[in-house]
Write an enzyme that holds these catalytic residues in place. Structure first.
Site, PDB file in Angstrom:
ATOM      1  N   GLU A 132       0.837  -1.208   0.000  1.00  0.00           N
ATOM      2  CA  GLU A 132       0.000   0.000   0.000  1.00  0.00           C
ATOM      3  C   GLU A 132       0.870   1.255   0.000  1.00  0.00           C
ATOM      4  O   GLU A 132       0.722   2.138   0.854  1.00  0.00           O
ATOM      5  CB  GLU A 132      -0.926   0.001   1.223  1.00  0.00           C
TER       6      GLU A 132
HETATM    7  C1  XIL Z   1      -8.569   2.644   2.925  1.00  0.00           C
HETATM    8  C2  XIL Z   1      -9.197   3.103   1.617  1.00  0.00           C
HETATM    9  O1  XIL Z   1      -8.203   3.625   0.774  1.00  0.00           O
HETATM   10  C3  XIL Z   1     -10.260   4.140   1.892  1.00  0.00           C
HETATM   11  O2  XIL Z   1     -10.944   4.480   0.687  1.00  0.00           O
HETATM   12  C4  XIL Z   1     -11.241   3.625   2.939  1.00  0.00           C
HETATM   13  O3  XIL Z   1     -12.166   4.648   3.260  1.00  0.00           O
HETATM   14  C5  XIL Z   1     -10.514   3.178   4.195  1.00  0.00           C
HETATM   15  O4  XIL Z   1      -9.535   2.220   3.852  1.00  0.00           O
HETATM   16  N1  XIL Z   1      -4.897   0.074   5.387  1.00  0.00           N
HETATM   17  C6  XIL Z   1      -5.581  -0.814   4.576  1.00  0.00           C
HETATM   18  C7  XIL Z   1      -6.449  -0.307   3.488  1.00  0.00           C
HETATM   19  O5  XIL Z   1      -5.351  -2.037   4.696  1.00  0.00           O
HETATM   20  O6  XIL Z   1      -7.523  -1.169   3.218  1.00  0.00           O
HETATM   21  C8  XIL Z   1      -6.953   1.086   3.792  1.00  0.00           C
HETATM   22  O7  XIL Z   1      -7.697   1.552   2.663  1.00  0.00           O
HETATM   23  C9  XIL Z   1      -5.796   1.988   4.119  1.00  0.00           C
HETATM   24  C10 XIL Z   1      -5.067   1.493   5.344  1.00  0.00           C
END
Ligand code: XIL
Length: 366
Positions: A272
């Site tokens: 991420e």
């Molecule tokens: C985030 C998304 O990007 C947003 O759109 C949503 O509102 C909240 O979640 N860690 C994770 C992801 O594992 O799934 C998250 O994604 C960000 C933090």
């Protein structure tokens, strides 16, 4: 000095000055016209992935939002929200695979792979948690959920984030997770891996979390893997989320995290990646994308990718959390928390006009 020699002297000075010209950090300027899809640049290193919108929450599916030239930069995709429990499961007990099916279809038509994000999480899972459950009932439900979802995508999803963020910020268990509470402890984590491994033994199974560069948190995750014997339960790798910023973490801290998990024989996926240009400060006012910020971000991405390349024997996949800046969750979130005054952030490699940024070229240059 005669006119002729003066002229030669001026030419020499000109050539020297322009030859040495560089921007402040001594990095060469990047040729913005020289766009090569990043997945192609890194084809011998790792997959280049992106988290994408698929129509959930009224979003435009990514394949309608971005031109093919941009999408060609990615050969791995994760659903940003579309495959989380709240979008897959309804409290009436039904499952809906619309978004995951869309992603799998797009990926198979474009020679890309899909990472499944995510099966077991404390967040965006309200539909799962509506019912009160004893430990035994929770275990049964967990097995049914994983069997159904992983079974549906069997053979189509090559890696699953089986458990997401089970450790709290200070390195303790996330005891407020309803999964932890149903079970009265962390054994749900091991069960999830056992069930996922059984539902698709050929997929890769990951534990995914943020702040893995923090030594206390990392030590807790390592202890979890050992205490719950997760490797024998089917754990193949660690997802390092990489929600980082312009200053933190240092290259040395990133290296330490990669090495620690690689030493345990685990694969690493960077799952991420994004760079918060507000450096985790929720109260900072709107900033502009100045040329010095543009350069700082480019240098930061160059630094991070040089670490990833150095450890590419352990890293199979690097996924950005979004494609263009306009789409990033960081316009609405700071330090993982939603805040109601959105501001423009610049964390990704494509700008608000879907043009590759200097950071794109910096990350691709080696
Ligand atoms: C985030 C998304 O990007 C947003 O759109 C949503 O509102 C909240 O979640 N860690 C994770 C992801 O594992 O799934 C998250 O994604 C960000 C933090």
């Amino acid at each position: 000095m005669s006119k002729k020699y003066f002229y030669i002297f001026v030419c020499i000075v000109f050539v020297l000055v322009s030859g040495c010209k560089s921007d402040a950090g001594g990095q060469p300027d990047f040729d913005m016209t020289d766009y090569r899809p990043m997945a192609q640049v890194y084809k011998d290193y790792f997959y280049i992935g992106a988290a994408v919108k698929l129509g959930e929450y009224d979003s435009t599916p990514f394949y309608d939002a971005y031109p093919a030239s941009v999408l060609e930069s990615f050969n791995s995709f994760s659903a940003e929200n579309g495959m989380k429990p709240d979008n897959v499961y309804s409290s009436d007990g039904s499952f809906d695979f619309t978004y995951g099916d869309r992603l799998v279809k797009y990926a198979s038509e474009h020679g890309a792979v899909v990472r499944g994000h995510t099966l077991v999480w404390h967040y965006q899972s309200d539909n799962v948690f509506k019912e009160k459950r004893s430990k035994e009932e929770a275990r049964e439900f967990l097995q049914k959920y994983i069997d159904t979802v992983v079974g549906h995508f069997r053979g189509k999803i090559y890696a699953w984030d089986v458990v997401n963020e089970a450790v709290g910020d200070g390195g303790q268990w996330r005891t407020d997770s309803p999964w932890y509470r149903y079970y009265g402890g962390p054994e749900y984590i091991r069960d999830a891996f056992v069930f996922a491994q059984k539902a698709d033994p050929d997929a890769l199974h990951f534990y995914n979390d943020y702040n893995m560069v923090n030594s206390t948190k990392r030590a807790r995750v390592i202890k979890m893997i050992k205490d719950l014997d997760l490797i024998s339960a089917g754990l193949d790798g660690i997802g390092i989320q990489a929600h980082w910023n312009l200053y933190w973490p240092s290259a040395a801290e990133i290296e330490k995290a990669i090495k620690a998990f690689a030493d345990m024989g685990l694969l690493i996926h960077i799952t991420e990646l994004d760079i918060d240009c507000y450096n985790g400060n929720p109260s900072m006012g709107e900033i502009k994308y100045t040329s010095s910020l543009e350069k700082q971000l480019a240098d930061r991405y160059a630094e991070i990718f040089s670490v990833f390349r150095k450890y590419s024997q352990y890293i199979d996949s690097v996924t950005f959390w979004g494609i263009g800046d306009e789409d990033s969750w960081l316009n609405y979130y700071s330090g993982g928390r939603f805040f109601d005054s959105p501001r423009n952030n610049y964390p990704l490699l494509f700008d608000r006009d879907n043009k590759p940024k200097k950071a794109f070229f910096a990350a691709s240059a080696f």
